[in-house]
Design an enzyme around this catalytic site. Structure first.
Site, short mmCIF file in Angstrom:
data_model
loop_
_atom_site.label_atom_id
_atom_site.label_comp_id
_atom_site.label_asym_id
_atom_site.label_seq_id
_atom_site.Cartn_x
_atom_site.Cartn_y
_atom_site.Cartn_z
N ARG A 1 -8.48 21.53 18.27
CA ARG A 1 -7.65 21.86 19.61
C ARG A 1 -8.42 21.51 20.99
NH1 ARG A 1 -5.48 22.43 23.09
NH2 ARG A 1 -4.05 23.83 23.91
N ASP B 1 -12.37 23.62 13.57
CA ASP B 1 -12.55 22.79 14.91
C ASP B 1 -14.05 22.60 15.16
OD1 ASP B 1 -9.84 22.96 15.07
OD2 ASP B 1 -9.79 24.03 17.03
N LYS C 1 -14.84 31.24 10.79
CA LYS C 1 -13.83 30.08 10.28
C LYS C 1 -13.41 29.43 11.23
CE LYS C 1 -9.92 30.26 10.72
NZ LYS C 1 -8.65 30.29 11.41
N THR C 2 -13.18 27.89 11.31
CA THR C 2 -12.37 27.11 11.77
C THR C 2 -12.85 25.69 11.75
OG1 THR C 2 -11.45 26.27 14.01
CG2 THR C 2 -13.54 27.38 14.14
N GLU D 1 -3.84 17.74 6.91
CA GLU D 1 -4.41 17.27 5.71
C GLU D 1 -5.85 17.75 5.59
OE1 GLU D 1 -3.37 15.68 8.55
OE2 GLU D 1 -2.99 13.76 7.65
N ARG E 1 -7.19 20.62 6.47
CA ARG E 1 -7.57 22.10 6.68
C ARG E 1 -7.32 23.17 5.33
NH1 ARG E 1 -4.23 24.62 11.55
NH2 ARG E 1 -2.59 24.67 10.08
N ARG F 1 -0.96 33.99 13.31
CA ARG F 1 -1.63 33.81 14.44
C ARG F 1 -1.53 35.02 15.37
NH1 ARG F 1 -4.62 29.69 15.24
NH2 ARG F 1 -4.19 27.41 14.26
N ASP G 1 -11.17 33.59 18.78
CA ASP G 1 -10.33 34.91 19.31
C ASP G 1 -10.17 35.90 18.41
OD1 ASP G 1 -9.75 33.76 21.65
OD2 ASP G 1 -7.76 32.94 20.90
N GLY H 1 -5.49 29.10 12.00
CA GLY H 1 -5.29 28.25 10.91
C GLY H 1 -6.19 27.92 9.91
P1 FBP Z 1 -7.91 27.80 14.06
O1 FBP Z 1 -8.95 27.82 15.22
O2 FBP Z 1 -7.39 29.16 13.99
O3 FBP Z 1 -9.03 27.83 12.65
O4 FBP Z 1 -7.10 26.35 14.14
C1 FBP Z 1 -7.43 25.41 14.48
C2 FBP Z 1 -6.37 24.38 14.33
O5 FBP Z 1 -6.36 23.73 13.20
C3 FBP Z 1 -6.73 23.26 15.54
O6 FBP Z 1 -7.53 22.12 15.10
C4 FBP Z 1 -5.17 22.99 15.64
O7 FBP Z 1 -5.02 22.61 17.16
C5 FBP Z 1 -4.32 24.15 15.47
O8 FBP Z 1 -4.98 24.93 14.64
C6 FBP Z 1 -3.00 24.06 15.03
O9 FBP Z 1 -2.32 25.15 14.96
P2 FBP Z 1 -1.17 25.34 14.07
O10 FBP Z 1 -1.47 25.64 12.71
O11 FBP Z 1 -0.67 26.66 14.62
O12 FBP Z 1 -0.11 24.18 14.22
#
Ligand code: FBP
Length: 523
Positions: free
Chosen positions: A249, A202, A199-200, A403, A405, A142, A173, A78
């Protein structure tokens, strides 16, 4: 890009840590060899060539000869604000070490490596992406490089491009995958070094070495601005109870950070729900009690924060989802255990439908698509009706996710990521592979930040994923004995009954450094 704030941000110059100011004087000092986070014998067996590498720290030392490097970079998973600055930091460091170095961007995530889809990144193109949000320069995806065929194809691409290094910008991951690739390349006699970057949004890729993942600061500041605005709106209109689901997530880091910034009336923390084994009925009672108490105080309004992952932490719903995943793979009419059937019957109809119909390609329930904010609001409404509540309860539902990210990175994220790009380039130049770029001491001014390389195997343990034991970086959940959670806990009663809202406002890019150079509170 015509937006003038975007243009103004292009000329922002992130202040590098002192140790990155003269790259020709930088050496990496080696610490003692490392072991894995847990399950050392299994991890050692899976990563015989990487296991035990030392942590390395950047120091001033003798001049090191540079050579032109060919490096590939990929954005995985993400979006998170600052990704473009990892790339510009990597580019600037490579070019300043040797102008003939080349940086290639793999398109649309790891599938770009498998399918050999890459572009040469040039200075003019990168100019307009400096300090900008999003991942659109090269796109992200992904796809996981897991199967033998995917590994072989990736190796073929890397060899065809004659890469000295591959930088994988991703979450837990993707960084695990960086170690898998690094080990595989070595086994196959390929010298390409692999470096991961944390990166994330979350915030769940953190440990004793990684203070925070990039993107978390910008995302939580963006959500907190909107939450503050809602708080002021509800304090003005005094007629709605806002239920806001916040992305993240699994872990509740985002919800906790936003709670500390805005002081909403209720914030559910999934990790506490699990620890206390709270049922859906317990959660409903807790929220309904707060709504009722506030109403008795003349306050028929409020803000309730709900972390995206909550549903999977509620014991009986977790069990229900696991039974549904197993049963729906076999038949469209699941035979549930009596306890799970009861849990299912207690859910509002729209959530029941989501659980049965909204499934991913593997047949699993799409937990992150479930409208948890609607679930909690519906349950509270039902409960208040049963209590013959006489106040006003008008729920308004929100989901804050995407919004947060891809916005313009905060000064913290812009500076942090620019430094991380430099660290990745340096680790490649100094011959390291299977390492994560790390920048520490992040609460201090950026000049005092400390630069390290952390062996990824030192963060691994074994976990069961899709029925198989796999090496993974342990996901960091909210710790209930952390300073951030304790501050929240000691204030939440007051925040529930009173109106102690804070209004953080938009991210500040220019002016007073006490407003521009802030970092996450939970870091
Ligand atoms: P990453 O861990 O890959 O950075 O993504 C996190 C996230 O933004 C979560 O908060 C969310 O549940 C998920 O990606 C949403 O995934 P997608 O972009 O595939 O809808």
């Amino acid at each position: 890009m015509k937006n003038s704030l975007c243009e103004a941000r292009q000329s922002f110059l992130p202040k590098l840590p002192d140790c990155l100011k003269n790259l020709s004087k930088l050496i990496f000092e080696k610490g003692p060899s490392t072991t894995s986070h847990a399950d050392s014998s299994e991890i050692e067996k899976l990563f015989p060539r990487l296991y035990g590498q030392p942590i390395v720290e950047a120091k001033n030392g003798d001049h090191l000869a540079f050579r032109p490097l060919r490096v590939g970079v990929v954005l995985s998973g993400g979006q998170a604000a600052g990704g473009h600055n990892v790339i510009t930091g990597l580019f600037d460091a490579l070019k300043s070490m040797d102008h003939d170095s080349e940086l290639h961007g793999f398109l649309n995530g790891p599938s770009g490596i498998i399918d050999h889809k890459a572009v040469l990144l040039k200075a003019e193109k990168l100019e307009s992406y400096r300090n900008q949000g999003g991942f659109d320069l090269i796109g992200a995806g992904r796809t996981k490089i897991e199967t033998d065929e995917q590994l072989q194809k990736s190796l073929k691409t890397i060899k065809a491009m004659e890469l000295d290094g591959l930088v994988i910008i991703g979450g837990d991951d993707s960084n695990t995958n960086a170690a898998v690739l690094a080990e595989y390349f070595k086994t196959e006699g390929c010298d390409t070094q692999v470096i991961g970057v944390p990166k994330t949004i979350d915030g769940d890729l953190k440990n004793e070495h990684i203070e925070v993942s990039f993107g978390f600061d910008t995302a939580t500041k963006t959500y907190s601005e909107a939450l503050g605005n809602i708080a002021r709106d509800c304090l003005s209109a005094k007629k709605y109870t806002h239920f806001v689901k916040l992305m993240g997530r699994s872990a509740s880091h985002i919800a906790l950070e936003c709670a500390l910034k805005v002081h909403p009336n209720v914030t559910l923390i999934s990790e506490e729900v699990l620890e206390k084994q709270m049922t859906l009925a317990d959660i409903t009672t807790y929220v309904a009690d707060t709504v009722q108490k506030r109403s008795e105080l003349g306050k028929d309004y409020g803000i309730i924060l709900i972390p995206e992952g909550l549903i999977e932490f509620i014991p009986e719903v977790k069990q229900l989802i696991s039974e549904l995943n197993e049963q729906l793979a076999k038949s469209d009419t699941p035979a549930l255990s009596p306890a799970s059937q009861q849990a299912f019957n207690n859910l509002p109809e729209n959530i029941q439908k989501q659980l049965l119909l909204d499934r991913d390609p593997h047949g699993n329930v799409q937990v992150s698509h479930i409208n948890t904010e609607s679930l909690v609001a519906e349950m509270v409404k039902k409960e208040l009706k049963e209590r013959k509540f006489e106040g006003r309860f008008s729920p308004v539902l929100h989901f804050f996710g995407y919004e947060g990210r891809a916005g313009l990175p905060s000064n913290f994220d812009a500076t942090y990521t620019y430094a991380l790009g430099h660290v990745a380039a340096l680790l490649i130049n100094h011959g390291y592979s299977g390492y994560m770029a790390a920048v520490q001491n992040l609460k201090a001014p950026s000049e005092e930040w400390v630069v390290k390389g952390i062996p990824i195997t030192s963060m691994l343990n074994m976990e069961v994923r899709k029925g198989k034991k796999k090496p993974v970086i342990k996901k960091a959940l909210v710790e209930l004995d952390s300073a951030g959670f304790k501050t929240f806990k000691s204030n939440r009663e007051a925040w529930a009954e009173g109106d102690h809202y804070e209004y953080p406002g938009p991210i500040q890019f220019f002016g007073d450094s006490s407003l521009t150079d802030t970092h996450p509170l939970t870091m």
